[in-house]
Scaffold this motif. Structure first.
Motif, short mmCIF file in Angstrom:
data_model
loop_
_atom_site.label_atom_id
_atom_site.label_comp_id
_atom_site.label_asym_id
_atom_site.label_seq_id
_atom_site.Cartn_x
_atom_site.Cartn_y
_atom_site.Cartn_z
N SER A 50 0.48 -1.19 -0.03
CA SER A 50 0.07 0.06 0.10
C SER A 50 0.89 1.27 0.10
N LYS A 51 2.23 1.18 0.41
CA LYS A 51 3.10 2.36 0.38
C LYS A 51 3.89 2.32 -0.86
N SER A 52 3.72 1.30 -1.60
CA SER A 52 4.53 1.30 -2.76
C SER A 52 4.25 2.62 -3.91
N PRO A 53 5.04 2.87 -4.63
CA PRO A 53 4.67 4.09 -5.45
C PRO A 53 3.94 3.63 -6.47
N LEU A 54 3.78 2.21 -6.85
CA LEU A 54 2.98 1.54 -7.55
C LEU A 54 1.38 1.44 -7.28
N SER A 55 1.37 1.59 -6.12
CA SER A 55 0.10 1.44 -5.31
C SER A 55 -1.05 2.34 -5.87
N ASN A 56 -0.40 3.49 -6.44
CA ASN A 56 -1.60 4.40 -6.99
C ASN A 56 -1.45 4.30 -8.36
N ALA A 57 -1.14 3.49 -9.03
CA ALA A 57 -0.84 3.30 -10.60
C ALA A 57 -2.08 2.70 -11.15
N VAL A 58 -2.57 2.86 -12.29
CA VAL A 58 -3.77 2.24 -12.83
C VAL A 58 -3.35 1.44 -14.20
N ALA A 59 -3.67 0.39 -14.35
CA ALA A 59 -3.06 -0.38 -15.26
C ALA A 59 -3.74 -0.24 -16.63
N ASP A 84 -1.25 -16.12 -12.02
CA ASP A 84 -2.12 -16.13 -12.85
C ASP A 84 -2.64 -14.82 -13.51
N SER A 85 -2.24 -13.86 -12.81
CA SER A 85 -2.58 -12.40 -13.27
C SER A 85 -1.28 -11.38 -13.49
N MET A 86 -1.45 -10.41 -14.13
CA MET A 86 -0.41 -9.42 -14.58
C MET A 86 -1.09 -8.08 -14.97
N ALA A 87 -0.57 -7.13 -14.35
CA ALA A 87 -1.08 -5.62 -14.87
C ALA A 87 0.18 -5.25 -15.50
N VAL A 88 -0.07 -4.45 -16.62
CA VAL A 88 0.72 -3.62 -17.49
C VAL A 88 0.45 -2.18 -17.72
N ALA A 89 1.22 -1.32 -17.58
CA ALA A 89 0.87 0.31 -18.04
C ALA A 89 2.11 0.65 -18.74
N ASN A 90 1.76 1.48 -19.80
CA ASN A 90 2.99 1.98 -20.57
C ASN A 90 3.86 0.93 -20.97
N GLY A 91 3.57 -0.17 -21.40
CA GLY A 91 4.61 -1.33 -21.71
C GLY A 91 5.33 -1.85 -20.72
N ARG A 92 5.14 -1.42 -19.54
CA ARG A 92 5.89 -2.14 -18.08
C ARG A 92 5.00 -3.01 -17.50
N GLY A 141 0.93 -11.71 -10.10
CA GLY A 141 0.66 -12.61 -9.07
C GLY A 141 -0.79 -13.07 -9.05
N SER A 142 -1.36 -13.01 -7.84
CA SER A 142 -2.63 -13.50 -7.95
C SER A 142 -3.90 -12.28 -8.64
N HIS A 143 -4.95 -12.80 -8.94
CA HIS A 143 -5.66 -11.94 -9.34
C HIS A 143 -6.49 -10.77 -8.18
N SER A 144 -6.55 -11.40 -7.15
CA SER A 144 -6.89 -10.58 -5.94
C SER A 144 -5.95 -9.58 -5.76
N PHE A 145 -4.64 -9.64 -5.82
CA PHE A 145 -3.41 -8.61 -5.72
C PHE A 145 -3.47 -7.88 -6.92
N VAL A 146 -3.61 -8.36 -8.20
CA VAL A 146 -3.36 -7.44 -9.33
C VAL A 146 -4.52 -6.54 -9.53
N LYS A 147 -5.85 -7.15 -9.15
CA LYS A 147 -7.12 -6.27 -9.62
C LYS A 147 -7.01 -4.92 -8.97
N GLU A 148 -6.22 -4.90 -7.72
CA GLU A 148 -6.16 -3.34 -7.30
C GLU A 148 -5.89 -2.22 -8.26
N LEU A 149 -5.22 -2.54 -9.52
CA LEU A 149 -4.46 -1.80 -10.47
C LEU A 149 -5.54 -1.57 -11.70
N VAL A 150 -6.82 -1.99 -11.57
CA VAL A 150 -7.99 -1.92 -12.68
C VAL A 150 -8.38 -0.51 -12.25
N GLY A 151 -8.70 0.25 -13.20
CA GLY A 151 -9.32 1.55 -13.06
C GLY A 151 -9.99 2.06 -14.27
#
Length: 102
Positions: A20-29, A49-57, A62-72
């Motif tokens: 939650s303190k990671s700079p990526l925690s506010n990112a939107v995939a 089973d899941s992966m989030a990508v933004a700007n080609g990175r 990890g798990s979908h429950s962890f990655v889905k936090e970046l859906v916006g």
């Protein structure tokens, strides 16, 4: 061997309070891949089973429950239906005779 573009954090390797303190925690995939078999080439998490990508990175793997936090707003979510994802390989080479004749 770790792929240089993979930031592999999972709920088991990164506690929630750190994520939650990671700079990526506010990112939107831009793109979230889910329900797949994603080869990470990381010994600590060889498959996810899941992966989030933004700007080609890759932002998270990890798990979908962890990655889905970046859906916006505007995130494309792609259900892979169990298909396999591997890192891209680019093989650019020329055979001298064939290349010279072109």
């Amino acid at each position: 061997m770790k792929h240089p573009h993979f930031n592999t954090w999972t709920s088991t390797s990164c506690p929630d309070f750190l994520a939650s303190k990671s700079p990526l925690s506010n990112a939107v995939a831009d793109l979230v891949l889910r329900n797949g078999v994603i080869y990470t080439s990381d010994d600590s998490l060889p498959f996810a089973d899941s992966m989030a990508v933004a700007n080609g990175r890759v932002l998270r793997v990890g798990s979908h429950s962890f990655v889905k936090e970046l859906v916006g707003y505007g995130t494309q979510v792609l259900d892979l239906g169990g298909k396999v994802v591997v890192p891209g390989f680019i093989d650019s080479h020329v055979h001298f005779i064939d290349g010279g004749l072109q």
